[in-house]
Each structure stands twice: as structure tokens, then as C-alpha cells.
Design a protein around this motif. Sequence first.
Motif, PDB file in Angstrom:
ATOM      1  N   HIS A   1       1.320  -4.179  -4.702  1.00 25.53           N
ATOM      2  CA  HIS A   1       1.274  -5.636  -4.882  1.00 25.53           C
ATOM      3  C   HIS A   1       1.317  -6.410  -3.566  1.00 25.53           C
ATOM      4  CE1 HIS A   1       5.616  -4.600  -4.929  1.00 25.53           C
ATOM      5  NE2 HIS A   1       5.716  -5.695  -4.220  1.00 25.53           N
ATOM      6  N   GLU A   2       1.084  -5.757  -2.436  1.00 25.14           N
ATOM      7  CA  GLU A   2       1.217  -6.448  -1.153  1.00 25.14           C
ATOM      8  C   GLU A   2      -0.092  -6.483  -0.372  1.00 25.14           C
ATOM      9  OE1 GLU A   2       5.932  -5.426  -0.356  1.00 25.14           O
ATOM     10  OE2 GLU A   2       4.411  -4.666   1.018  1.00 25.14           O
TER      11      GLU A   2
ATOM     12  N   GLU B   1      11.871 -11.652   0.471  1.00 32.48           N
ATOM     13  CA  GLU B   1      12.953 -11.214  -0.408  1.00 32.48           C
ATOM     14  C   GLU B   1      14.138 -12.177  -0.406  1.00 32.48           C
ATOM     15  OE1 GLU B   1      12.379  -6.348  -0.221  1.00 32.48           O
ATOM     16  OE2 GLU B   1      13.886  -7.331   1.024  1.00 32.48           O
TER      17      GLU B   1
ATOM     18  N   LEU C   1       3.029 -11.348   5.207  1.00 33.37           N
ATOM     19  CA  LEU C   1       2.990 -10.543   3.993  1.00 33.37           C
ATOM     20  C   LEU C   1       2.811 -11.453   2.788  1.00 33.37           C
ATOM     21  CD1 LEU C   1       3.341  -7.739   2.674  1.00 33.37           C
ATOM     22  CD2 LEU C   1       5.789  -8.209   2.554  1.00 33.37           C
TER      23      LEU C   1
ATOM     24  N   SER D   1       1.955   0.051  -1.260  1.00 36.85           N
ATOM     25  CA  SER D   1       2.514  -0.835  -2.282  1.00 36.85           C
ATOM     26  C   SER D   1       1.399  -1.225  -3.238  1.00 36.85           C
ATOM     27  CB  SER D   1       3.117  -2.086  -1.640  1.00 36.85           C
ATOM     28  OG  SER D   1       3.431  -3.054  -2.608  1.00 36.85           O
TER      29      SER D   1
ATOM     30  N   LYS E   1       8.802  -9.098   5.235  1.00 36.11           N
ATOM     31  CA  LYS E   1       9.246  -8.654   3.905  1.00 36.11           C
ATOM     32  C   LYS E   1      10.622  -9.238   3.586  1.00 36.11           C
ATOM     33  CE  LYS E   1       9.445  -4.491   1.052  1.00 36.11           C
ATOM     34  NZ  LYS E   1       8.301  -4.871   0.210  1.00 36.11           N
TER      35      LYS E   1
ATOM     36  N   ALA F   1       3.635 -10.125  -6.440  1.00 38.91           N
ATOM     37  CA  ALA F   1       4.805 -10.312  -7.290  1.00 38.91           C
ATOM     38  C   ALA F   1       5.227 -11.771  -7.347  1.00 38.91           C
ATOM     39  CB  ALA F   1       5.966  -9.455  -6.785  1.00 38.91           C
ATOM     40  N   SER F   2       4.812 -12.549  -6.364  1.00 36.91           N
ATOM     41  CA  SER F   2       5.155 -13.970  -6.358  1.00 36.91           C
ATOM     42  C   SER F   2       4.000 -14.836  -6.864  1.00 36.91           C
ATOM     43  CB  SER F   2       5.529 -14.409  -4.930  1.00 36.91           C
ATOM     44  OG  SER F   2       4.402 -14.361  -4.066  1.00 36.91           O
TER      45      SER F   2
ATOM     46  N   SER G   1       2.620 -11.312  -1.303  1.00 33.54           N
ATOM     47  CA  SER G   1       2.996 -10.423  -2.404  1.00 33.54           C
ATOM     48  C   SER G   1       2.478 -10.958  -3.733  1.00 33.54           C
ATOM     49  CB  SER G   1       4.522 -10.270  -2.472  1.00 33.54           C
ATOM     50  OG  SER G   1       4.891  -9.522  -3.599  1.00 33.54           O
TER      51      SER G   1
END
Length: 537
Positions: free
Chosen positions: A234-235, A292, A185, A232, A288, A189-190, A187
Motif C-alpha cells: 500500500h505504499e 504513523e 511516502l 509493501s 513513515k 491506507a490513508s 500510503s
Amino acid sequence: MKVLIVDDEQHVREAIRLLADWKELGISEIYEADNGLHASELIEQVHPEILITDMRMPIQDGVKLLQHAQEQCPSMQKIVVSGHNDFELVRSTMKYGGQDYLLKPIDPVQLTEALRKAIQNWHKVDLERRVNQKRSMEINQIKPVYWDKVMSGLVADPPEVPSRIRSMLAEEFGEGVTAECRVALLSLASAGGAILRRFRDNRELLFFSLTNICNEFLRRGNRGIACRYWNSDHEILLIVWSRTEELPGLLHEINSGILQTLGSRLDIGVGSAQPFPAGAAESWKQAKRALEERNMREKNHWIHIGEERHQPAKELHISDYEESFRLALLSGSREEIASAVDDWLAAVGGLAIVTWKQVEEWREEWRSLIRRLGRRMDDSVDEEGEALAVPTRPAPLDPDGCLSFPEWGKELRESLEQLVREHNRAHREKGSMREIARYLQDHYSRELTLQDIANHFYLSREYISRRFKQEFGENLSDYLGRIRIGKAKLLLQNPHLRIAQIAEMVGYPDEKYFSKVFKKLEGKSPGEYRKSCGEGL
């Protein structure tokens, strides 16, 4: 099309508004700011196509604003309006992409000409951008969107008929699809700030770029497929069905490809090998969790295996520091705000392990805190009762993908300072409306129109109308009418004054209209009111 006017003098901003025929130019939205810092915030919020700015302003000058605008929105057209014929200012204007440098007082013809040129340049740049964007998407989009949805369905809704899925994949990708899979995965977001800024105006293109880079490696030897995860925003999923034991090494190669193409690596979570396709969902969950629960305090690697889990050493909550933040806000002091933020960051810095999930929870807590504090500072609440909106941004990361304490601290301070500014702005607006109310009380005998008042206070009619009603609970015309009728009631007690005289004395040249308004408010005519006063005496 939107334009942003920046000048620390309100009358200059108002003059620029009046000098141009915005409708004819095709400009429908006009925003204003009184300094470069406020303008920078508006640029990030509304993305104007044209910037008109002064150069010498308090807090942040025009040079820094132009630099910020050039970095954040290079396609934005920039016009400088200045009272200084200074070579250094002109050079700075050209350096940071300014198209025109106009001297005050502003010539309407020159302003209109500069705006027309800016609009033409923007449309030219926008056309080139859209053509290049379309070409890139056509070149890079190597699989139908259908397959993105199919592969997303493997992890979101495990297939009831695995054999059918395997048959579809075998038909599309050949016989290399095995009975085992691993899911990785990636992301957004990162992703680092540089990547997000580069693709800020087209997130779709970023998805295409990343999935295509991944697929360049996965398609070699029919190892698997990368696709956008449709549940999602952003993934990106990487589903690998061949030589799954070699996946971590393959992901290092993919990350190097991302670095070479986009200038930054990304964190990637990896799940364990599971039966394919039924076990894809479990492998995705592990990937995931790996993302996280990775430690944001230090960077040992970019590939995070599902079995390697970090747990926070202790619980820490934004709410534990709410009173400190509230007092800092009430003080209105930048130093107190910075001190409160530093205390929070010091507490976080004392933790050996800070997971991504923990950071996201803190950031959601922070958004809730800001809204809560905004409601407690009642002047920062708008007419619908909603507190200051807090923009959702990606967590601030350093180039190594770790939590950036300096950037996070800056973000926290800015949101608190913005709340203070909104609070102060609301107070200033209330003060302006009280000044207008006093003006009405002092000049009620004149013929006053909303436009007269707008001209006197250098405010728009729409703004005065809206804010006055918010402040006093009634329209400006009703407020003025009550003042006039109140004065008329006093004058009617003098039997030597004719009603026509009284009407004119309180601002009504038309006696019939005065009588109509009087009766509407008092329930009786001026003559009847005078008679009742006489009876009372």
C-alpha cells in the motif's frame, strides 16, 4: 461465475435454484441471503456477477439493496423477482440498473432467458472494462517495473556500492542526480473511501494512476522519481534528488493533481535530507514515522514532516472494554451493542491526539477481540475450530483524512452484530438438525432416503449431511440404522413375529440386508439375538 439469490422466503430461493440449469449457464457458485442487509455483506465478500432479488423483505428491502449494488458494483447484472406488479417497484428496478422484472410464480423459461441476457451483458461490460484497463495501463506505465524494484531497494536494503547506483541513475535520468535526497511516502491506507471503492477491483491500476500523477511533476526538471514500494502492498515512494529543500511545496502541487484527477487528497509523509543514495533508507523511516504519528483528530495539513511528531496523551486499549463488549454480545441487543461501542468511541474522543499508528493498533486489537469473543460463543465456531473471520478494511476516514467516528462506530457495530447473527444462525441450524433427528425417530419404519428428508425440510442433501454429522457425530444413515436396530431388538423378544416381519416393520424390506446390518451393529444375527433373549428369560 457467481450468482446471489435474495428472498426472505426459503422456498422461493430453493425454487429459483431448481428452475435453472446453472451448469449449462456457466454459473458455478450460488449464494443465498434472506434480506437486503445480509445480501449487501455478501456482495462485498464474494462479488457476484449476477443478483436475483425480491423487492419486499424485512430489515432491508430490495430497493435499498439495488441502490447499494449499483453504487458498489455497477457492472453487476440485476434481476428482480417479485410478487407485486407495482409501477414504483419497476421504476426503482430500472433506476438502479435492473435488467429484468419477473413476477412470481416464476416461469422457468423467463428466468433462463433473463439469466442468459444478464450473462451476455456482463461479459460485454467486462470485456470493455478489461480493454479500457489495459489501454490505461499501457498509456500510464511510463517506466519499467525494474526501476520500481531498484528504487525500492534503496530504502529496504541500502546499497553496498553507492557509486554503481548513482551511475545507473545517471544513465537513466541524466546528470541531474545530486549527492542529496529526500524521501516522501504516500500510503494507500490513508486514501479516502471513494478512491478505494473506485479501484477496488483493480488495485494495480490505482498504483499506476498515483505513480504516474506523481511522476508528471517529478520528471519536470528531473527532480526525482515515484515508484511502488515492493515490500509493501500500500505504499508509494517519492525519491527526490534535486532541490530537496523545495519538496514540501512540490508535494502540495502533487496532491492538488491527485485531487483533480481522483477526487481526493492523500496524506504524505516526508523525511529529512540525507546523503544519496546511502541515506535514502533513513529518510524513508522518517517519512513513515511522520505518517504513523500524525494526529487523526484534526487536519492542519496533508504534508507531514518527519521532525513533527505527535505522541498520544495516554494509552488506551480495546481490551479495557472487552467485558463491556462481551456482555453486549450476550444480550443480543442492538441497543446494548451500540452503547458499548459509544462508550469506547467516547473514550477515544476524549483524547486530544490520536495517531494513525494508534488507530491501526486499535483495529488489530479489535480483530483479535472479535476472534476471541467468537471462540467464547462456541456456536459461532466452525468445524475446524476457527472463530468468525474479521475482514481487514482500511481505517474509516472523512473527506479531510481524519478519523471518522461515525463510520468507525458503524464498522464496530456491524462486526459485533455479525457475530450475534452467526451465533443465532448456528443455533437455528442445530434446531433444524434436532428436528430431522425427531423425524427419523418417528418415521424409521418408512423407506427413507437422504433426498426424501431434503425435500421434506427444504434443505439440500449436502447441507443436511454435513450439518447432521457436525451436530450428532455420525452420518445420518448410521443414526437411522441405530434407531431401526434398537426397535428390532425389542420386537425380536416377541417369538410370534417372524424375522422377515420385523425387518419390514423397522424399514428393511430385504430380510438379508436387515440381518447383515443387525450383525454389523450387534455382533450376532437376529436369530442368535432372539435365542440369547430367550435364554435370559
